[in-house]
Enzyme design. Structure first.
Site, PDB file in Angstrom:
ATOM      1  N   LYS A  48      18.727  23.809  54.010  1.00 49.66           N
ATOM      2  CA  LYS A  48      19.345  24.349  52.804  1.00 49.66           C
ATOM      3  C   LYS A  48      20.859  24.367  52.968  1.00 49.66           C
ATOM      4  O   LYS A  48      21.376  24.653  54.045  1.00 49.66           O
ATOM      5  CB  LYS A  48      18.831  25.763  52.530  1.00 49.66           C
ATOM      6  CG  LYS A  48      17.393  25.799  52.005  1.00 49.66           C
ATOM      7  CD  LYS A  48      17.009  27.195  51.576  1.00 49.66           C
ATOM      8  CE  LYS A  48      15.638  27.213  50.924  1.00 49.66           C
ATOM      9  NZ  LYS A  48      15.252  28.586  50.486  1.00 49.66           N
ATOM     10  N   HIS A 100       3.990  25.405  52.889  1.00 52.68           N
ATOM     11  CA  HIS A 100       4.695  26.607  53.338  1.00 52.68           C
ATOM     12  C   HIS A 100       3.786  27.445  54.234  1.00 52.68           C
ATOM     13  O   HIS A 100       4.264  28.129  55.143  1.00 52.68           O
ATOM     14  CB  HIS A 100       5.164  27.442  52.151  1.00 52.68           C
ATOM     15  CG  HIS A 100       6.027  28.606  52.545  1.00 52.68           C
ATOM     16  ND1 HIS A 100       7.278  28.451  53.091  1.00 52.68           N
ATOM     17  CD2 HIS A 100       5.801  29.945  52.495  1.00 52.68           C
ATOM     18  CE1 HIS A 100       7.803  29.635  53.350  1.00 52.68           C
ATOM     19  NE2 HIS A 100       6.921  30.554  53.009  1.00 52.68           N
ATOM     20  N   TYR A 148       7.872  37.508  58.818  1.00 47.06           N
ATOM     21  CA  TYR A 148       6.732  37.025  59.580  1.00 47.06           C
ATOM     22  C   TYR A 148       6.237  38.050  60.591  1.00 47.06           C
ATOM     23  O   TYR A 148       5.164  37.889  61.153  1.00 47.06           O
ATOM     24  CB  TYR A 148       7.101  35.734  60.330  1.00 47.06           C
ATOM     25  CG  TYR A 148       7.467  34.593  59.421  1.00 47.06           C
ATOM     26  CD1 TYR A 148       6.482  33.866  58.756  1.00 47.06           C
ATOM     27  CD2 TYR A 148       8.790  34.256  59.196  1.00 47.06           C
ATOM     28  CE1 TYR A 148       6.822  32.829  57.900  1.00 47.06           C
ATOM     29  CE2 TYR A 148       9.134  33.222  58.346  1.00 47.06           C
ATOM     30  CZ  TYR A 148       8.149  32.512  57.702  1.00 47.06           C
ATOM     31  OH  TYR A 148       8.483  31.500  56.858  1.00 47.06           O
ATOM     32  N   ARG A 170       4.195  26.170  57.648  1.00 48.32           N
ATOM     33  CA  ARG A 170       5.451  26.701  58.198  1.00 48.32           C
ATOM     34  C   ARG A 170       5.250  28.148  58.648  1.00 48.32           C
ATOM     35  O   ARG A 170       5.742  28.562  59.698  1.00 48.32           O
ATOM     36  CB  ARG A 170       6.525  26.597  57.110  1.00 48.32           C
ATOM     37  CG  ARG A 170       7.898  27.153  57.452  1.00 48.32           C
ATOM     38  CD  ARG A 170       8.849  26.767  56.324  1.00 48.32           C
ATOM     39  NE  ARG A 170      10.051  27.575  56.262  1.00 48.32           N
ATOM     40  CZ  ARG A 170      11.168  27.309  56.937  1.00 48.32           C
ATOM     41  NH1 ARG A 170      11.219  26.271  57.737  1.00 48.32           N
ATOM     42  NH2 ARG A 170      12.238  28.074  56.806  1.00 48.32           N
ATOM     43  N   HIS A 216      16.818  29.705  59.083  1.00 50.50           N
ATOM     44  CA  HIS A 216      17.147  30.845  58.238  1.00 50.50           C
ATOM     45  C   HIS A 216      18.574  31.306  58.498  1.00 50.50           C
ATOM     46  O   HIS A 216      18.991  31.427  59.652  1.00 50.50           O
ATOM     47  CB  HIS A 216      16.192  32.022  58.511  1.00 50.50           C
ATOM     48  CG  HIS A 216      14.819  31.825  57.969  1.00 50.50           C
ATOM     49  ND1 HIS A 216      13.708  32.482  58.460  1.00 50.50           N
ATOM     50  CD2 HIS A 216      14.359  31.024  56.972  1.00 50.50           C
ATOM     51  CE1 HIS A 216      12.636  32.105  57.790  1.00 50.50           C
ATOM     52  NE2 HIS A 216      13.011  31.226  56.881  1.00 50.50           N
ATOM     53  N   ARG A 256      10.582  22.766  56.304  1.00 51.07           N
ATOM     54  CA  ARG A 256      10.293  22.901  54.877  1.00 51.07           C
ATOM     55  C   ARG A 256       9.829  21.537  54.368  1.00 51.07           C
ATOM     56  O   ARG A 256      10.175  20.499  54.933  1.00 51.07           O
ATOM     57  CB  ARG A 256      11.538  23.345  54.111  1.00 51.07           C
ATOM     58  CG  ARG A 256      12.115  24.679  54.559  1.00 51.07           C
ATOM     59  CD  ARG A 256      13.384  24.990  53.767  1.00 51.07           C
ATOM     60  NE  ARG A 256      13.966  26.271  54.139  1.00 51.07           N
ATOM     61  CZ  ARG A 256      14.919  26.444  55.043  1.00 51.07           C
ATOM     62  NH1 ARG A 256      15.413  25.375  55.669  1.00 51.07           N
ATOM     63  NH2 ARG A 256      15.388  27.635  55.331  1.00 51.07           N
TER      64      ARG A 256
END
Length: 327
Positions: free
Chosen positions: A186, A259, A294, A262, A285, A162
């Site tokens: 995150k 993004h 995806y 990514r 994730h 990210r």
């Protein structure tokens, strides 16, 4: 309510180690909900959490819908309310979460623009091409900036980071010998991401000249990996401008964001046969369902392999004959 919101934000900051971006958004969302409670008919200047019910949450969302707020923003605000009231339930302030049963607005399925493999290679070559531009001869630290840009693009494409993860990298988080990057994602969760040989070579090349960008006497620790032209830590806006500038240089004529790089990373791995669980780990994730967005991009590749390999696809009743092969 104000005291409850303040306690929740402190919980996010101190116990959950939430990012400044998350704190800023949740604070704004909860302040907007508090303003709604005060201004609605029969509202109180200082409403108590116990007075909030499911209808109040629905009314708040209905007001946002009437203001033509984007569904994604409405969904985020509902998520903030659910998390806030869940916190109050755990503290024993509430017995039930009034936002739990409120359905989030259905979000449209959007395909993030991404690059093909050939387009990705064309973009990665763009920084070096800038060395031959007339302006490059007069700009200070041109070689260092070009090597930095190449390292940023290569690392994006090789690791799927990210933008906040990339700009937050420090020198000691990159192991050039092992070809590994230690990333804080995150929720401040750490993961180890491998980088390919091309990205590793670009990082080594940049590290050789990084000192020319550093401010004299600047011994800031931890030392940021990517520096701007003034010697400070390169921020997300600066990285976005680097991607845009090199897109123009590449001549692709395509709009792509960080993004999107990514997304390209994940798509190309999937198309090459990588396991979805592995891609989930690399992207950081928490849920596989997030990674599965995806898979629609790789569907054409899957069907191509099916048509080529499955016996029934090549016999009279399969896809190759124009049918679906299904009864």
């Amino acid at each position: 309510m104000r005291a409850a919101i303040a306690a929740y934000l402190e919980h996010l900051r101190g116990e959950r180690d939430a990012s400044s971006h998350t704190l800023r958004n949740y604070q704004a969302d909860l302040a907007q909900f508090l303003a709604y409670l005060r201004e609605r008919p029969g509202g109180s200047p200082n409403p108590e959490p116990s007075t909030v019910d499911e209808l109040a949450v629905r009314g708040f969302l209905a007001g946002l819908h009437g203001k033509k707020l984007a569904r994604s923003s409405m969904a985020r605000k509902l998520a903030a309310l659910r998390s806030f009231f869940r916190f109050l339930c755990r503290r024993g302030i509430l017995s039930a979460n009034p936002a739990e049963l409120v359905r989030a607005p259905r979000l449209p399925i959007r395909t993030t623009p991404h690059l093909s493999v050939d387009e990705a290679f064309q973009l990665l070559a763009a920084p070096t091409a800038r060395l031959t531009a007339p302006a490059a001869r007069t700009r200070k630290n041109t070689v260092a900036l070009v090597r930095r840009d190449r390292a940023i693009l290569e690392l994006f494409y090789a690791s799927g980071l990210r933008i906040g993860e990339l700009t937050g990298l420090s020198v000691d988080q990159v192991d050039l010998q092992q070809g590994l990057v230690r990333v804080r994602g995150k929720g401040r969760k750490e993961r180890i991401v491998p980088v390919g040989r091309a990205a590793l070579a670009a990082l080594i090349s940049y590290r050789e000249v990084r000192g020319s960008l550093q401010r004299p006497g600047d011994g800031a620790q931890p030392a940021p990996l990517f520096l701007n032209a003034q010697g400070g830590r390169l921020g997300p806006r600066g990285v976005s401008q680097i991607v845009l500038r090199n897109l123009v240089t590449s001549g692709l004529g395509k709009k792509i964001t960080t993004h999107g790089l990514r997304h390209s990373f994940a798509t190309h791995l999937l198309d090459a046969g990588a396991d979805l669980r592995v891609i989930q780990e690399l992207l950081g994730h928490a849920r596989l369902s997030t990674t599965q967005r995806y898979t629609h991009v790789g569907l054409d590749k899957i069907m191509e392999i099916y048509d080529r390999a499955h016996p029934r696809a090549r016999s009279g009743g399969g896809r190759a004959a124009g049918g679906t092969g299904r009864a």
